[in-house]
Design a protein around this motif. Sequence first.
Motif, mmCIF file in Angstrom:
data_model
loop_
_atom_site.group_PDB
_atom_site.id
_atom_site.type_symbol
_atom_site.label_atom_id
_atom_site.label_comp_id
_atom_site.label_asym_id
_atom_site.label_seq_id
_atom_site.Cartn_x
_atom_site.Cartn_y
_atom_site.Cartn_z
ATOM 1 N N GLU A 145 8.463 3.020 -5.881
ATOM 2 C CA GLU A 145 7.293 2.290 -5.767
ATOM 3 C C GLU A 145 6.219 3.209 -5.056
ATOM 4 N N HIS A 146 6.631 3.884 -4.162
ATOM 5 C CA HIS A 146 5.694 4.721 -3.638
ATOM 6 C C HIS A 146 5.201 5.841 -4.591
ATOM 7 N N ASP A 147 6.221 6.320 -5.157
ATOM 8 C CA ASP A 147 5.767 7.615 -5.932
ATOM 9 C C ASP A 147 4.930 7.416 -7.250
ATOM 10 N N PRO A 205 -1.669 18.444 11.089
ATOM 11 C CA PRO A 205 -2.451 17.357 11.403
ATOM 12 C C PRO A 205 -2.500 16.478 10.036
ATOM 13 N N PHE A 206 -1.977 16.940 8.642
ATOM 14 C CA PHE A 206 -2.009 16.124 7.604
ATOM 15 C C PHE A 206 -0.512 15.856 7.333
ATOM 16 N N GLY A 207 0.488 15.991 8.184
ATOM 17 C CA GLY A 207 1.708 16.055 7.947
ATOM 18 C C GLY A 207 2.493 16.834 7.073
ATOM 19 N N ALA A 261 -7.439 17.429 1.362
ATOM 20 C CA ALA A 261 -8.539 18.277 0.992
ATOM 21 C C ALA A 261 -9.723 17.580 0.926
ATOM 22 N N PHE A 262 -9.803 16.483 0.519
ATOM 23 C CA PHE A 262 -11.000 15.615 0.819
ATOM 24 C C PHE A 262 -11.580 15.527 1.946
ATOM 25 N N GLY A 263 -10.655 15.151 2.846
ATOM 26 C CA GLY A 263 -10.926 14.910 4.315
ATOM 27 C C GLY A 263 -11.476 16.295 5.067
ATOM 28 N N ALA A 283 -8.210 11.265 -8.473
ATOM 29 C CA ALA A 283 -9.548 11.029 -7.534
ATOM 30 C C ALA A 283 -9.588 12.008 -6.522
ATOM 31 N N LEU A 284 -8.394 12.460 -5.939
ATOM 32 C CA LEU A 284 -8.429 13.267 -4.841
ATOM 33 C C LEU A 284 -8.061 14.683 -4.713
ATOM 34 N N HIS A 285 -7.915 15.220 -6.038
ATOM 35 C CA HIS A 285 -7.576 16.560 -6.402
ATOM 36 C C HIS A 285 -8.549 17.258 -6.017
ATOM 37 N N ILE A 338 -19.156 7.187 2.226
ATOM 38 C CA ILE A 338 -18.653 8.484 1.323
ATOM 39 C C ILE A 338 -17.347 7.782 0.494
ATOM 40 N N ILE A 339 -16.287 7.163 1.487
ATOM 41 C CA ILE A 339 -15.055 6.911 0.663
ATOM 42 C C ILE A 339 -15.305 5.801 -0.225
ATOM 43 N N LEU A 340 -16.153 4.630 0.069
ATOM 44 C CA LEU A 340 -16.492 3.697 -0.890
ATOM 45 C C LEU A 340 -17.026 4.332 -2.142
ATOM 46 N N GLY A 399 0.753 -1.155 -0.108
ATOM 47 C CA GLY A 399 0.011 0.202 0.204
ATOM 48 C C GLY A 399 0.929 1.282 0.115
ATOM 49 N N VAL A 400 0.461 2.336 -0.702
ATOM 50 C CA VAL A 400 1.144 3.573 -0.848
ATOM 51 C C VAL A 400 1.560 3.977 0.647
ATOM 52 N N LEU A 401 0.782 3.813 1.633
ATOM 53 C CA LEU A 401 1.275 4.386 2.928
ATOM 54 C C LEU A 401 2.511 3.677 3.394
ATOM 55 N N ASN A 424 5.577 7.724 12.070
ATOM 56 C CA ASN A 424 6.170 6.508 12.412
ATOM 57 C C ASN A 424 7.354 6.323 11.472
ATOM 58 N N ARG A 425 8.773 6.469 11.716
ATOM 59 C CA ARG A 425 9.745 6.440 10.910
ATOM 60 C C ARG A 425 10.974 5.583 11.293
ATOM 61 N N CYS A 426 11.802 4.771 10.456
ATOM 62 C CA CYS A 426 12.946 4.091 10.568
ATOM 63 C C CYS A 426 14.056 4.821 10.177
HETATM 64 C C1 HEM Z 1 -9.343 14.143 8.791
HETATM 65 C C2 HEM Z 1 -8.661 13.478 8.070
HETATM 66 C C3 HEM Z 1 -7.578 12.932 7.711
HETATM 67 C C4 HEM Z 1 -6.023 13.200 8.602
HETATM 68 C C5 HEM Z 1 -5.925 14.075 9.988
HETATM 69 C C6 HEM Z 1 -5.171 12.656 7.870
HETATM 70 C C7 HEM Z 1 -3.722 12.622 8.300
HETATM 71 C C8 HEM Z 1 -2.561 11.953 7.749
HETATM 72 C C9 HEM Z 1 -1.306 12.331 8.005
HETATM 73 C C10 HEM Z 1 -0.781 12.828 9.133
HETATM 74 C C11 HEM Z 1 -0.263 11.409 6.728
HETATM 75 C C12 HEM Z 1 0.905 11.548 7.039
HETATM 76 C C13 HEM Z 1 1.429 10.445 7.629
HETATM 77 C C14 HEM Z 1 3.190 10.400 7.864
HETATM 78 O O1 HEM Z 1 3.657 11.481 7.681
HETATM 79 O O2 HEM Z 1 3.554 9.069 8.472
HETATM 80 C C15 HEM Z 1 -1.505 10.866 6.084
HETATM 81 C C16 HEM Z 1 -1.207 10.160 4.961
HETATM 82 C C17 HEM Z 1 -1.998 9.623 4.347
HETATM 83 N N1 HEM Z 1 -3.120 9.743 4.201
HETATM 84 FE FE1 HEM Z 1 -4.434 10.871 5.599
HETATM 85 N N2 HEM Z 1 -5.578 11.987 6.828
HETATM 86 C C18 HEM Z 1 -6.848 12.193 6.610
HETATM 87 C C19 HEM Z 1 -7.847 11.894 5.664
HETATM 88 C C20 HEM Z 1 -7.411 11.052 4.394
HETATM 89 C C21 HEM Z 1 -8.266 10.598 3.457
HETATM 90 C C22 HEM Z 1 -9.802 11.111 3.494
HETATM 91 C C23 HEM Z 1 -7.450 9.847 2.733
HETATM 92 C C24 HEM Z 1 -7.819 8.959 1.584
HETATM 93 C C25 HEM Z 1 -8.980 9.393 0.934
HETATM 94 C C26 HEM Z 1 -5.937 9.637 3.360
HETATM 95 C C27 HEM Z 1 -5.217 8.961 2.963
HETATM 96 C C28 HEM Z 1 -3.972 9.103 3.226
HETATM 97 C C29 HEM Z 1 -2.712 8.247 2.456
HETATM 98 C C30 HEM Z 1 -2.777 7.131 1.479
HETATM 99 C C31 HEM Z 1 -1.587 8.632 3.216
HETATM 100 C C32 HEM Z 1 -0.163 8.141 2.775
HETATM 101 C C33 HEM Z 1 0.186 9.279 1.850
HETATM 102 C C34 HEM Z 1 1.759 8.933 1.420
HETATM 103 O O3 HEM Z 1 2.579 8.278 2.145
HETATM 104 O O4 HEM Z 1 2.093 9.541 0.168
HETATM 105 N N3 HEM Z 1 -6.209 10.463 4.514
HETATM 106 N N4 HEM Z 1 -2.743 11.323 6.387
#
Ligand code: HEM
Length: 437
Positions: free
Chosen positions: A90-92, A373-375, A385-387, A101-103, A144-146, A82-84, A315-317
């Motif tokens: 591979e990630h990119d 909050p979103f890194g 943006a979606f969230g 889809a999330l633009h 919503i997500i599905l 998974g991309v996370l 969380n990192r290594c």
């Molecule tokens: C309130 C809503 C959300 C919060 C607070 C949140 C928070 C975060 C944070 C902090 C990270 C970075 C984690 C890191 O650096 O280790 C992250 C990554 C990610 N989030 Fe969210 N997220 C939210 C909603 C969403 C939604 C709606 C989706 C998908 C539709 C999503 C999918 C992902 C994915 C796939 C990653 C990994 C991105 C990557 O590594 O390139 N998140 N999120």
Amino acid sequence: MSASPSPETGRAVLRALLRERSLLGPLRVLAKHLGRLFQIPLPSFHPYVVFGPEAARKVLVTERHKLLWRNPDPVADLLRRGVLVVDGEEHDRYRILMEPALHPARLSDYTQMMIEKTDRVTAQWRDGQVVDMLVEGRKIALLIILQALFRRDAWDDLPHIWHPILKAIEFISPGPWILWRTIPRPGYKRPLRELDQYLYSMIAERRQQMQRAGRQPFPLLSGASSSGDLPSDMLQHLIDAGLDDDTIRDQMLTMLIAGHDTSTALLAWTFALLGQHPDVFSRLVNEVQNVEKSPLLDQVIKEALRLHPPIHIANRCVVEPITFEQGTVPAGERLFFSIYLTHRDPAIWDDPDAFHPERFAQGRKVPPMSFVPFGGGPRACIGSAFGQAEARIVIAHLLRQFHFEPIQPYRIRPHMGATLEPRPGVYMRVRRRNKPQ
Ligand code: HEM
């Protein structure tokens, strides 16, 4: 870096643990006594914890090449490729496939759908009923997500996938496996298999649909685009890119979990905080009835994200030593960048533990890399943006349709699951509004 904790710090840690029954209290005590870089003093697990704007910048942006996202843990076991949880090219590659889809430009396509899914859930509420916003929020976020990413109307699926999804979340939540990596973990095989079956059957259905439409998968990057009556959703992008079923399942599961558990927590915490602050609650209800885009709602959502960031650590290594003002973390160590401690750092925030949405009012400045909050950086949340749009739309719609009355005050505490969740739940008595107030 500060020396290991003194006996006095140790006692303060223990008191915080007993008082709050969560590791967040001890983390705050360690941060207060030891500063912005410290090691968690457990016998077989001693990750470094770092926080603050300097750490955010280095970990997330400027020195991220010294760190790997991938850790051998249950998150990687579950999400596989998974991309996370993957790194490098591979990630990119996966990330580029999933961004369209999330633009932000596509968000307006989802507004009406988000309202309809909310209505679908609330149609079951009876006047005067007490509902748990943690549970109701999860139903809404799942629908919503599905729908958004896989064009799946999942209403009838909910009873079947509910338990498997909760088990998947429990599987990746912190637990005794942190100290004993290979501890037996019975009870997960079956629900995780059911969840897989659900996702694989969605992929198979789409492939059949494509066959019926006479369309072969082709690499998206060759410039071709979706056509005909096939949806141009995330699932279609993944198939069109030529990924195999296993890799598609990994991305779908990642999106399903990361994209709904976070939104569920945000929704539930927002209601929890509003319930505890009736003055802000009534001002907000008033504002959303009267204006289309409520500035106070934005501030309340941001303040909820600051106080209870659903993802509270990154969380990192460490693969190359990384140096912060307080010291160096050697290669081979586990490093946690704490979003939670950054958001509660008294050096940045006045009265950091208090709920003051107006700190996010227009014109007020938040220091750079202090609210994350979103890194941040290239691996910031793909769904941010979606969230945020989802939270604004769903909460405004709920407040316009219903009167929410918090039940007798009771203690809500943060639970460290896959996200930071309000436990035991967020109970509210609901009544449908007859007409706008
Ligand atoms: C309130 C809503 C959300 C919060 C607070 C949140 C928070 C975060 C944070 C902090 C990270 C970075 C984690 C890191 O650096 O280790 C992250 C990554 C990610 N989030 Fe969210 N997220 C939210 C909603 C969403 C939604 C709606 C989706 C998908 C539709 C999503 C999918 C992902 C994915 C796939 C990653 C990994 C991105 C990557 O590594 O390139 N998140 N999120």
